[in-house]
Motif scaffolding. Structure first.
Motif, PDB file in Angstrom:
ATOM      1  N   VAL A  70       0.815  -1.219   0.000  1.00  0.00           N
ATOM      2  CA  VAL A  70       0.000   0.000   0.000  1.00  0.00           C
ATOM      3  C   VAL A  70       0.848   1.269   0.000  1.00  0.00           C
ATOM      4  N   GLY A  71       2.157   1.142  -0.062  1.00  0.00           N
ATOM      5  CA  GLY A  71       3.038   2.298   0.055  1.00  0.00           C
ATOM      6  C   GLY A  71       3.359   3.013  -1.234  1.00  0.00           C
ATOM      7  N   GLY A  72       2.934   2.482  -2.360  1.00  0.00           N
ATOM      8  CA  GLY A  72       3.243   3.129  -3.630  1.00  0.00           C
ATOM      9  C   GLY A  72       2.183   4.143  -4.014  1.00  0.00           C
ATOM     10  N   GLY A  73       2.463   4.893  -5.029  1.00  0.00           N
ATOM     11  CA  GLY A  73       1.470   5.822  -5.550  1.00  0.00           C
ATOM     12  C   GLY A  73       1.442   7.140  -4.800  1.00  0.00           C
ATOM     13  N   VAL A  74       0.329   7.817  -4.919  1.00  0.00           N
ATOM     14  CA  VAL A  74       0.151   9.149  -4.355  1.00  0.00           C
ATOM     15  C   VAL A  74      -0.014   9.047  -2.833  1.00  0.00           C
ATOM     16  N   THR A  75       0.660   9.916  -2.116  1.00  0.00           N
ATOM     17  CA  THR A  75       0.529   9.955  -0.668  1.00  0.00           C
ATOM     18  C   THR A  75      -0.864  10.466  -0.305  1.00  0.00           C
ATOM     19  N   PRO A  76      -1.577   9.740   0.552  1.00  0.00           N
ATOM     20  CA  PRO A  76      -2.927  10.175   0.923  1.00  0.00           C
ATOM     21  C   PRO A  76      -2.911  11.533   1.628  1.00  0.00           C
ATOM     22  N   LEU A  77      -3.949  12.319   1.410  1.00  0.00           N
ATOM     23  CA  LEU A  77      -4.074  13.612   2.074  1.00  0.00           C
ATOM     24  C   LEU A  77      -4.464  13.448   3.538  1.00  0.00           C
ATOM     25  N   ASP A  78      -5.271  12.451   3.823  1.00  0.00           N
ATOM     26  CA  ASP A  78      -5.790  12.241   5.167  1.00  0.00           C
ATOM     27  C   ASP A  78      -4.712  11.660   6.079  1.00  0.00           C
ATOM     28  N   ARG A  79      -4.537  12.248   7.244  1.00  0.00           N
ATOM     29  CA  ARG A  79      -3.505  11.808   8.196  1.00  0.00           C
ATOM     30  C   ARG A  79      -3.711  10.344   8.610  1.00  0.00           C
ATOM     31  N   GLU A  80      -4.954   9.950   8.858  1.00  0.00           N
ATOM     32  CA  GLU A  80      -5.233   8.563   9.256  1.00  0.00           C
ATOM     33  C   GLU A  80      -4.800   7.578   8.180  1.00  0.00           C
ATOM     34  N   ASP A  81      -5.043   7.905   6.931  1.00  0.00           N
ATOM     35  CA  ASP A  81      -4.638   7.036   5.828  1.00  0.00           C
ATOM     36  C   ASP A  81      -3.116   6.948   5.716  1.00  0.00           C
ATOM     37  N   ARG A  82      -2.427   8.072   5.929  1.00  0.00           N
ATOM     38  CA  ARG A  82      -0.961   8.058   5.905  1.00  0.00           C
ATOM     39  C   ARG A  82      -0.411   7.219   7.056  1.00  0.00           C
ATOM     40  N   ASP A  83      -1.011   7.365   8.240  1.00  0.00           N
ATOM     41  CA  ASP A  83      -0.571   6.579   9.402  1.00  0.00           C
ATOM     42  C   ASP A  83      -0.793   5.091   9.170  1.00  0.00           C
ATOM     43  N   TRP A  84      -1.957   4.739   8.588  1.00  0.00           N
ATOM     44  CA  TRP A  84      -2.248   3.326   8.302  1.00  0.00           C
ATOM     45  C   TRP A  84      -1.256   2.771   7.290  1.00  0.00           C
ATOM     46  N   ARG A  85      -0.982   3.536   6.266  1.00  0.00           N
ATOM     47  CA  ARG A  85      -0.038   3.104   5.232  1.00  0.00           C
ATOM     48  C   ARG A  85       1.349   2.878   5.826  1.00  0.00           C
ATOM     49  N   GLU A  86       1.764   3.744   6.725  1.00  0.00           N
ATOM     50  CA  GLU A  86       3.053   3.564   7.382  1.00  0.00           C
ATOM     51  C   GLU A  86       3.032   2.345   8.293  1.00  0.00           C
ATOM     52  N   LEU A  87       1.933   2.128   9.013  1.00  0.00           N
ATOM     53  CA  LEU A  87       1.788   0.958   9.876  1.00  0.00           C
ATOM     54  C   LEU A  87       1.924  -0.327   9.067  1.00  0.00           C
ATOM     55  N   VAL A  88       1.269  -0.389   7.920  1.00  0.00           N
ATOM     56  CA  VAL A  88       1.346  -1.580   7.076  1.00  0.00           C
ATOM     57  C   VAL A  88       2.783  -1.814   6.618  1.00  0.00           C
ATOM     58  N   GLY A  89       3.450  -0.777   6.165  1.00  0.00           N
ATOM     59  CA  GLY A  89       4.824  -0.912   5.694  1.00  0.00           C
ATOM     60  C   GLY A  89       5.771  -1.356   6.793  1.00  0.00           C
ATOM     61  N   ARG A  90       5.684  -0.719   7.948  1.00  0.00           N
ATOM     62  CA  ARG A  90       6.570  -1.082   9.063  1.00  0.00           C
ATOM     63  C   ARG A  90       6.269  -2.486   9.583  1.00  0.00           C
ATOM     64  N   THR A  91       4.998  -2.860   9.599  1.00  0.00           N
ATOM     65  CA  THR A  91       4.619  -4.203  10.039  1.00  0.00           C
ATOM     66  C   THR A  91       5.189  -5.246   9.090  1.00  0.00           C
TER      67      THR A  91
END
Length: 114
Positions: A70-91
């Motif tokens: 989920v880390g590719g493409g356009v960075t989401p504008l919403d903070r929650e979506d960015r946090d979730w995307r980072e959580l998935v990548g780090r996990t």
């Protein structure tokens, strides 16, 4: 534990069924089956994803985790979506460190990267 990653709709579940012998799975949740298809969705739905994942891994040390990248493409504008995307990548990074094997699936073809 085996980790299978790849883009959306790239054939990760079919690969896991054929190459890894997965016969039953939980869809988007850390369920009782020894395979989770949609780990990225499960992480979003859990109040404490790290603790829940640790419990699941303790119960299923030979389990298969299938996660969309989920880390590719356009960075989401919403903070929650960015946090979730980072959580998935780090996990996924943490899981890859301890996994017996890691596969990346693209166009239905799985390549072992660990």
């Amino acid at each position: 534990m085996v980790l299978v990653v790849g883009g959306m709709a790239q054939g990760k579940l079919d690969f896991a069924r054929q190459a890894l012998g997965v016969a039953a799975w939980s869809e988007g949740a850390l369920g009782p089956e020894s395979c989770v298809h949609g780990l990225h969705l499960a992480l979003r739905a859990l109040p404490d994803p790290a603790a829940a994942l640790d419990r699941w891994l303790a119960e299923h040390p030979e389990g298969v985790l299938i996660c969309d990248e989920v880390g590719g493409g356009v960075t989401p504008l919403d903070r929650e979506d960015r946090d979730w995307r980072e959580l998935v990548g780090r996990t996924c990074c943490a899981l890859a460190e301890t996994a017996e094997a890691v596969y990346r699936v693209h166009c239905g073809l799985g390549v072992r990267i660990k």
